[in-house]
Design an enzyme around this catalytic site. Sequence first.
Site, PDB file in Angstrom:
ATOM      1  N   SER A 109       0.836  -1.196   0.000  1.00 29.31           N
ATOM      2  CA  SER A 109       0.000   0.000   0.000  1.00 29.31           C
ATOM      3  C   SER A 109       0.878   1.256   0.000  1.00 29.31           C
ATOM      4  O   SER A 109       1.561   1.527  -0.965  1.00 29.31           O
ATOM      5  CB  SER A 109      -0.964  -0.041   1.187  1.00 29.31           C
ATOM      6  OG  SER A 109      -1.961   0.947   1.081  1.00 29.31           O
ATOM      7  N   ASP A 118      -4.680   8.238  -0.535  1.00 26.69           N
ATOM      8  CA  ASP A 118      -4.828   8.699   0.843  1.00 26.69           C
ATOM      9  C   ASP A 118      -5.140  10.185   0.957  1.00 26.69           C
ATOM     10  O   ASP A 118      -4.811  10.984   0.081  1.00 26.69           O
ATOM     11  CB  ASP A 118      -3.548   8.389   1.628  1.00 26.69           C
ATOM     12  CG  ASP A 118      -3.259   6.910   1.683  1.00 26.69           C
ATOM     13  OD1 ASP A 118      -4.222   6.119   1.617  1.00 26.69           O
ATOM     14  OD2 ASP A 118      -2.080   6.538   1.780  1.00 26.69           O
ATOM     15  N   HIS A 128      -4.633  -0.714  -4.203  1.00 27.25           N
ATOM     16  CA  HIS A 128      -6.069  -0.903  -3.912  1.00 27.25           C
ATOM     17  C   HIS A 128      -6.918  -0.516  -5.127  1.00 27.25           C
ATOM     18  O   HIS A 128      -8.071  -0.104  -4.977  1.00 27.25           O
ATOM     19  CB  HIS A 128      -6.514  -0.063  -2.713  1.00 27.25           C
ATOM     20  CG  HIS A 128      -5.730  -0.267  -1.462  1.00 27.25           C
ATOM     21  ND1 HIS A 128      -5.997  -1.283  -0.573  1.00 27.25           N
ATOM     22  CD2 HIS A 128      -4.673   0.428  -0.944  1.00 27.25           C
ATOM     23  CE1 HIS A 128      -5.152  -1.207   0.446  1.00 27.25           C
ATOM     24  NE2 HIS A 128      -4.330  -0.185   0.229  1.00 27.25           N
TER      25      HIS A 128
END
Length: 242
Positions: A123, A138, A160
Site C-alpha cells: 500500500s 490517501d 487498492h
Amino acid sequence: MSKRLLLLSNSTNIGEEYLFYARQEIKNFLGSSVKKIAFIPFAAVTSTYQHYSEKVRKVFQDIGYEFDAIHLVESSHELIKNAEAVVVGGGNTFHLIHCLHETKLLDDIRNKVSNGTPYIGWSAGSNVACPTIKTSNDMPIIEPISFQGLNLVPFQINPHYTNAVIPNHNGETREQRLEDFLVLNPDIYVVGLPEGTMLKIEDSSIRLIGNKTIYLFKFGEEKQEYYPHDNLDFLLERASFT
C-alpha cells in the site's frame, strides 16, 4: 547492481489473517540468507508505531524472520546501513513520506536498495517506491516537504485499485482521478494494482503475482489490461533504473 522489490497492493484480503496471502511470496522473495530486516512503520497514524510493528513482527516471525523497527533503534541510519532487507508498511502515504523526509532516510533507503538489498512494501510502502506519491489514494493529512518518493521504479502505482462504480455516488471514479494525474504527467505509466496482487521486480524483469489483472494507464492511450502471464518488462525501460 540490480534492484529487487516486492510491491504489494494491500496487506490483507477480506476474511484472511494479516498479510496471509503474501506470506509465502515474501518468504520466497527473501530466501534463507536474509537475517537483518529493517521495518519502517511511519505510515501508521491511528495505531502506534509499537502496536503496528508488533503486528508485522508476528507475521515475519511465523515465516522465519526477525526484524528491528526503526523507531526503536538509536540510529535509524545505521539500521538501514546494516539491513539485509527493508520493509515499509502501509497506512497513510503522506505521513509516511513526511517522516522519511524529516528523518532524512530517503537517500539511505534509495542507495541501499539500489545496491541490491531487497525491498518489500505494501500500500503506502509501494507508493513511496515510485518516483512520487501523487497516485496515492490517501487523504493528505500532513504536508510533506516534497511529494518525491524513493524513485526505485520508473512508473507510478495506484494500490487498492478498483474500477467499481458506487451506485448513486457522483464523485470521481479512481480512473478519472488517474486521468487527471496523467494530464499533468503525460510521460509516465500508472499501474492500477488491485487488492490481492503484487509486483515482483528482479533485475530487468517484472512479474505480476496474484489471481487478478492489472490496468495500465498512459496519457493519450486507452487503458490496457494485463494478466499474470503477460510480459511487463517494458515498464522498467528507463536508462537510470539500474
